[in-house]
Write a protein that holds these residues in place. Structure first.
Motif, PDB file in Angstrom:
ATOM      1  N   MET A 204       4.343   5.744  -2.322  1.00 16.65           N
ATOM      2  CA  MET A 204       4.138   6.887  -1.576  1.00 16.65           C
ATOM      3  C   MET A 204       5.259   7.439  -1.046  1.00 16.65           C
TER       4      MET A 204
ATOM      5  N   GLU B  89      -4.745   7.174   1.852  1.00 15.08           N
ATOM      6  CA  GLU B  89      -5.329   8.328   1.159  1.00 15.08           C
ATOM      7  C   GLU B  89      -5.487   9.696   1.692  1.00 15.08           C
ATOM      8  N   TRP B  90      -5.824   9.472   2.786  1.00 21.91           N
ATOM      9  CA  TRP B  90      -6.157  10.755   3.587  1.00 21.91           C
ATOM     10  C   TRP B  90      -4.890  11.712   4.277  1.00 21.91           C
TER      11      TRP B  90
ATOM     12  N   GLN C 261      -0.224  13.165   1.133  1.00 26.19           N
ATOM     13  CA  GLN C 261      -0.452  13.178  -0.510  1.00 26.19           C
ATOM     14  C   GLN C 261      -0.923  14.178  -1.109  1.00 26.19           C
TER      15      GLN C 261
ATOM     16  N   TYR D  59       0.827  -1.269   0.211  1.00 25.50           N
ATOM     17  CA  TYR D  59      -0.015  -0.073   0.023  1.00 25.50           C
ATOM     18  C   TYR D  59       0.784   1.257  -0.036  1.00 25.50           C
TER      19      TYR D  59
ATOM     20  N   GLN E 218      -5.814   1.593   3.927  1.00 22.34           N
ATOM     21  CA  GLN E 218      -5.601   2.241   2.676  1.00 22.34           C
ATOM     22  C   GLN E 218      -6.379   3.493   2.728  1.00 22.34           C
ATOM     23  N   ARG E 219      -7.590   3.450   3.243  1.00 18.95           N
ATOM     24  CA  ARG E 219      -8.361   5.002   3.291  1.00 18.95           C
ATOM     25  C   ARG E 219      -7.518   6.024   4.042  1.00 18.95           C
TER      26      ARG E 219
END
Length: 261
Positions: A72, A253-254, A258, A68, A249-250
């Motif tokens: 990043m 993203e948050w 990002q 995941y 995973q959320r």
């Protein structure tokens, strides 16, 4: 990505301790997975905390956290604190001092991790959700964001799987916890007094079938009444890894990281 299993000595605990660490690596030939490096020499870092019955290996064993985060440029540090509830225990070791003070310093001495507030995040599940918000609310100058997944957020009055005897060894009585730095409701009130740009961003989620759902509802109502910057999500789900694997995973993203990429 690089995956490091790190065993070291803790001066605070007086014993050997362990953490698992994921480090970014820029790659072009991995099949089925992207690899990205951090933008600068020192990596942004997510401290990822375990629950009551787990240890530093659990996130790697029960989720695909390495995959995941692979694109990043984000390091992930996963320590062990046993059944301490991220506290300096009433009868036991000083796990809060270990995980909040000694561990980040050691991790930065071992690995190229950033110490800038905007590059530091913390998240966890259940007991670790409590620990994550406790980190950010007690040290808002160190963490830009914190996330709780099915967190045991009402330590002074909510649900817990601890026996009364174990709770007493960790924290004393529930009355002793109320209003202290082990009480997230009290810490939230302190954080709300800070200017908005000095408050950590908070993320909270809990499945509607979770035994901690009502505790999460109480904290949510309290945090919103104080005007804290909190993102809340709920959907059907229980206190299990199906839910946490989805929600981590959320959380990734948050993260405000990002927005910097």
């Amino acid at each position: 990505m690089a995956f490091v299993q790190c065993d070291f000595f803790s001066e605070v605990l007086g014993i050997g301790a362990s953490m698992n660490v994921i480090l970014p690596q820029a790659t072009s030939q991995q099949i089925g997975m992207e690899g990205a490096a951090a933008q600068s020499g020192r990596h942004p870092v997510l401290y990822l905390l375990h629950g009551l019955s787990d240890d530093h290996t659990t996130w790697m064993r029960r989720t695909s956290i390495e995959r995941y985060v692979s694109g990043m440029g984000l390091a992930v540090v996963m320590p062990t604190v046993n059944r301490s509830y991220y506290t300096d225990m009433k009868e036991g070791a000083r796990y809060w001092t270990f995980v909040s003070e000694e561990l980040p310093q050691l991790a930065r001495s071992f690995f190229p991790l950033s110490d800038r507030r905007e590059d530091n995040f913390v998240a966890g599940l259940s007991m670790g959700g409590y620990g994550a918000l406790k980190h950010a609310l007690r040290h808002p100058g160190r963490y830009a964001a914190a996330a709780s997944l099915s967190g045991a957020l009402d330590f002074s009055g909510g649900s817990t799987t601890l026996s009364p005897q174990e709770y007493a060894r960790i924290a004393g009585s529930r009355e002793e916890v109320k209003g202290t730095d082990n009480d997230l409701f009290a810490l939230a009130e302190k954080a709300a007094q800070l200017p908005a740009d000095q408050q950590p961003l908070l993320f909270q989620c809990c499945g509607t079938e979770d035994f901690l759902y009502q505790d999460n509802q109480r904290f949510l109502k309290h945090a919103r009444s104080l005007g804290l910057q909190l993102t809340y999500e709920e959907e059907p789900g229980d206190h299990n890894w199906d839910y946490w694997d989805l929600k981590i995973q959320r959380v990734l993203e948050w993260l405000p990281l990002q927005k910097q990429m």
